[in-house]
Design a protein around this motif. Structure first.
Motif, PDB file in Angstrom:
ATOM      1  N   GLN A 123       0.816  -1.226   0.000  1.00  0.00           N
ATOM      2  CA  GLN A 123       0.000   0.000   0.000  1.00  0.00           C
ATOM      3  C   GLN A 123       0.848   1.274   0.000  1.00  0.00           C
ATOM      4  O   GLN A 123       0.311   2.378   0.055  1.00  0.00           O
ATOM      5  N   ALA A 124       2.183   1.132  -0.030  1.00  0.00           N
ATOM      6  CA  ALA A 124       3.049   2.316   0.064  1.00  0.00           C
ATOM      7  C   ALA A 124       2.974   3.178  -1.187  1.00  0.00           C
ATOM      8  O   ALA A 124       2.740   2.669  -2.291  1.00  0.00           O
TER       9      ALA A 124
ATOM     10  N   MET B 117      15.482   1.449  -4.501  1.00  0.00           N
ATOM     11  CA  MET B 117      14.044   1.706  -4.582  1.00  0.00           C
ATOM     12  C   MET B 117      13.360   0.577  -5.320  1.00  0.00           C
ATOM     13  O   MET B 117      13.924   0.014  -6.263  1.00  0.00           O
ATOM     14  N   ILE B 118      12.150   0.222  -4.883  1.00  0.00           N
ATOM     15  CA  ILE B 118      11.329  -0.711  -5.671  1.00  0.00           C
ATOM     16  C   ILE B 118      10.073   0.064  -6.034  1.00  0.00           C
ATOM     17  O   ILE B 118       9.445   0.674  -5.151  1.00  0.00           O
TER      18      ILE B 118
ATOM     19  N   PHE C  10       6.447  -4.008  -6.927  1.00  0.00           N
ATOM     20  CA  PHE C  10       6.342  -4.781  -5.682  1.00  0.00           C
ATOM     21  C   PHE C  10       5.029  -5.566  -5.663  1.00  0.00           C
ATOM     22  O   PHE C  10       5.004  -6.749  -5.309  1.00  0.00           O
ATOM     23  N   ARG C  11       3.936  -4.916  -6.078  1.00  0.00           N
ATOM     24  CA  ARG C  11       2.625  -5.587  -6.025  1.00  0.00           C
ATOM     25  C   ARG C  11       2.620  -6.806  -6.953  1.00  0.00           C
ATOM     26  O   ARG C  11       2.085  -7.851  -6.602  1.00  0.00           O
ATOM     27  N   GLU C  12       3.263  -6.656  -8.121  1.00  0.00           N
ATOM     28  CA  GLU C  12       3.360  -7.812  -9.044  1.00  0.00           C
ATOM     29  C   GLU C  12       4.142  -8.952  -8.391  1.00  0.00           C
ATOM     30  O   GLU C  12       3.727 -10.110  -8.401  1.00  0.00           O
ATOM     31  N   THR C  13       5.283  -8.596  -7.797  1.00  0.00           N
ATOM     32  CA  THR C  13       6.122  -9.626  -7.156  1.00  0.00           C
ATOM     33  C   THR C  13       5.339 -10.295  -6.030  1.00  0.00           C
ATOM     34  O   THR C  13       5.396 -11.516  -5.842  1.00  0.00           O
TER      35      THR C  13
ATOM     36  N   LEU D  21       2.408 -14.816  -3.729  1.00  0.00           N
ATOM     37  CA  LEU D  21       1.203 -15.434  -3.134  1.00  0.00           C
ATOM     38  C   LEU D  21       0.800 -16.670  -3.943  1.00  0.00           C
ATOM     39  O   LEU D  21       0.460 -17.710  -3.375  1.00  0.00           O
ATOM     40  N   GLN D  22       0.880 -16.526  -5.285  1.00  0.00           N
ATOM     41  CA  GLN D  22       0.495 -17.674  -6.130  1.00  0.00           C
ATOM     42  C   GLN D  22       1.422 -18.865  -5.883  1.00  0.00           C
ATOM     43  O   GLN D  22       0.967 -20.003  -5.753  1.00  0.00           O
TER      44      GLN D  22
END
Ligand SMILES: Nc1ncnc2c1ncn2[C@@H]1O[C@H](COP(=O)(O)OP(=O)(O)OP(=O)(O)O)[C@@H](O)[C@H]1O
Length: 466
Positions: free
Chosen positions: A416-417, A430-431, A436-439, A444-445
Motif C-alpha cells: 500500500q506504500a 528503490m522498488i 512490488f505488487r506484481e512480485t 502469493l500464487q
C-alpha cells in the motif's frame, strides 16, 4: 542534602568563588549542591558559573547553541591534561569511572526532548550569551574531610580554579570551530522552518551516517554518537527523486531524500539491513546535531509521533479509526474505550491521537508494532480495519499525516506504500510499488501452489498408510 553540613556551607563556597558563580541561576538542591558521595570517597558538587567569555559579536545568537557545544566539548577534551579541570571527570577521586558521565562526549546541539539530561551539554543551563558563558558544572573531588573552615575554603578555591580552567580552554577554541558548529546549527533550524513550504516533513541528506554506538551514559539513539568502523553513508537513489536544498545559513547545496507531506513511505529490506536505524535517524532529525554526529543533514519537522504496541490503560480513548467493536473485557465504545489496552489497542490509541492532534509525521517500526493492527489475517473479523486496510480504502481518515513505516515481512502493508525504499547491505535502493505488487502477487500464487502441493502430498501419504 544537608549531610555533614556541606549544604549549609555551599553559600560560603559561592562567596569564596567570587564573581564566577552565576548567582541568578543558583537553585539550591537542583543545580547547586555539595554532597559527600554515597561511597564516602568523594565530595560531589554542582554550581552554575558565569565564565567571562561573551558570545563573539559576529555570531548569530540563533546558532549560539552550536558555539556553546563547541566550547563544552573542548573543555571536556582538555580535562585530563589540565589539573584545574580534573574535578569535571572526578579524576582525583578514588573512583573516577563513577563521574565519567560528566566528561562524556555529546554530539547533540539542541533537543526539545529531555534527552541526556545527566550529561554536560548545550541546553537551557549551558548557554553562550552576550554577558558570558553560563554553565552548570558538576564535579567531584577526593573527600577532604568534614566541612570546616579549611575544607570549605579549599573547595571554594577548587571551584574558582575550575572556572579559570574553563575560561582558558574557552578562549583557545578556534573561531573556525565555533563558526562551523554555529552555521550547522543555523542550517538545521533554518531548513526545519522551510520544510513545510517545500511540501516536506523530513529531509535525509546524502552522506548521513545513521548508525549509533551506545555507551553506559548514552543508551538512547537520540543522544548516542556515531558508530565507528564500517559505516555506510546514506545516498538517496535517483529513482526516489532526490531533493536539492540550499542550506539557509551556509549556502551549501546538498541533496537527499525528502519525505513528503501525506505520503506513505515504507523502508523495506530483509533482516538487519538498517531499517530501524534509518527510521531512528528520521526521528532524531527533530534535534540539531553537531559536526561529526553523522546526522547533521537529517532534519525533521517537530511534533512527529510513533505508534507502538504496549499495554497502557485506556481511559476514554478513541480507537474507532481501527476498532469498530470493543473486545470483551473492555468497556465503553470504540469512540471512548476504557480498560487495560491490548498491544494493538494501545497502538491504535497512539495512532488515532496522533492523527487527531495533526501530527505531521507518524513513524511505525514493525519491530515494535502490533502486527494485527498493521495487516489482516484471514481469521480477522470485520470489527478491525488494520493500517493496510486504511491505506487501501480510507486514506482520508489518516488526514495530512505522512507515514514512515519500517517493515520487512508485512507484504500487504508494503503493497500500500506510495514509495518503497529498500535497504540492501545498508545501502538504499528503490522498488516501484507497482513492481512490488506484481512480485507479491507472484509470491502469493507460489505460496498457494506450495500449500496445495503440500496438502496433496499429505493426502497421498495418508492414503498409502491407511
Ligand atoms: N548505514 C549503516 N552502516 C553501518 N552499519 C549500519 C548501518 N545501518 C545500520 N547499521 C547497523 O546494522 C545493524 C542492524 O541495523 P537495524 O537494527 O537498523 O536493522 P533492521 O533492518 O531494522 O533489522 P531487523 O530486520 O532485524 O529488525 C545494527 O548493528 C546497526 O548499527
Amino acid at each position: 542534602m544537608g549531610r555533614d553540613g556541606w549544604m549549609a556551607a555551599t553559600l560560603e563556597v559561592v562567596g569564596a568563588a567570587g564573581g564566577v558563580v552565576d548567582l541568578p541561576r543558583v537553585r539550591e538542591g537542583t543545580n547547586t549542591f555539595v554532597i559527600r558521595s554515597p561511597d564516602g570517597g568523594a565530595l560531589q558538587f554542582s554550581v552554575p558559573l558565569l565564565i567571562p567569555f561573551p558570545l563573539p559579536p559576529e555570531i548569530d545568537a540563533g546558532g549560539a547553541d552550536g558555539a556553546a557545544w563547541a566550547v563544552i566539548e573542548a573543555v571536556k577534551n582538555g580535562a585530563p591534561d589540565d589539573p584545574r579541570l580534573h574535578p569535571l571527570g572526578g579524576l582525583d577521586t578514588p573512583r573516577p569511572q563513577r563521574y565519567a558521565g560528566w566528561t562524556e562526549p555529546v554530539t547533540l546541539v539542541h533537543s526539545e526532548s529531555a534527552m541526556g539530561s545527566g550529561l554536560w551539554k548545550s541546553d537551557l543551563e549551558n548557554v553562550l550569551a552576550e554577558d558570558g558563558f553560563h554553565c552548570t558544572v558538576r564535579g567531584a573531588l577526593a573527600y577532604p574531610g568534614p566541612p570546616d573552615r579549611q575544607t570549605i575554603r579549599s573547595l571554594g578555591e577548587r571551584v574558582a580554579d575550575l572556572a579559570d580552567g574553563i575560561r582558558t580552554v574557552t578562549e583557545r577554541v578556534p573561531r573556525s570551530a565555533l563558526m562551523d558548529a554555529v552555521l550547522l546549527s543555523l542550517d538545521q533550524k533554518g531548513l526545519r522552518d522551510r520544510l513545510p513550504a517545500m511540501g516536506l516533513v523530513a529531509f535525509l541528506g546524502d552522506g548521513t551516517r545513521p548508525a549509533r554506538v551506545y555507551t553506559p551514559f548514552r543508551q538512547h539513539h537520540r543522544i548516542a554518537g556515531p558508530k565507528d568502523g564500517v559505516h555506510i553513508p546514506f545516498q538517496c537513489p535517483e529513482a526516489l527523486e532526490p531533493v536539492e536544498v540550499e542550506l539557509p545559513a551556509s549556502g551549501r547545496v546538498v541533496t537527499g531524500l525528502g519525505v513528503r507531506r501525506r505520503e506513505a513511505l515504507v523502508i523495506a529490506g530483509s533482516n538487519a539491513q538498517g531499517k530501524t536505524t534509518l527510521i531512528q535517524a528520521i526521528r532524531a532529525g527533530e534535534d540539531d546535531h553537531a559536526p561529526g554526529d553523522g546526522r547533521e543533514l537529517v532534519v525533521t519537522v517537530r511534533g512527529i509521533r510513533t505508534a507502538e504496541a504496549g499495554g497502557l490503560d485506556l481511559n476514554g480513548a478513541d480507537v474507532s479509526l481501527f476498532f469498530h467493536r470493543l473486545p470483551p473485557g473492555m468497556t465503553g465504545t470504540p469512540k471512548a474505550a476504557f480498560g487495560q489496552g491490548s498491544g494493538s489497542m494501545t497502538m491504535a490509541m497512539q495512532f488515532a491521537a496522533a492523527i487527531r492532534e495533526e501530527a505531521p509525521l507518524i513513524v511505525v517500526d514493525e519491530d515494535r508494532a502490533a502486527a494485527n493492527l498493521l495487516v489482516t489475517s484471514c481469521l480477522q473479523e470485520e470489527d478491525v480495519t488494520p493500517l493496510a486496510g486504511l491505506l487501501a480504502g480510507n486514506r482520508a481518515a489518516l488526514g495530512d499525516a505522512a507515514l514512515v513505516i519500517a517493515s520487512s515481512s508485512l507484504d500487504p502493508l508494503i503493497a500500500q506504500a506510495d514509495r518503497i525504499l529498500v535497504l540492501r547491505g545498508h545501502r538504499a535502493d528503490m522498488i516501484h510499488p507497482e513492481r512490488f505488487r506484481e512480485t507479491y502477487r507472484e509470491h502469493l500464487q507460489a505460496l498457494i501452489r506450495q500449500m496445495e502441493g503440500g496438502l496433496a502430498a499429505r493426502d497421498d501419504a495418508h492414503d498409502t498408510f491407511s
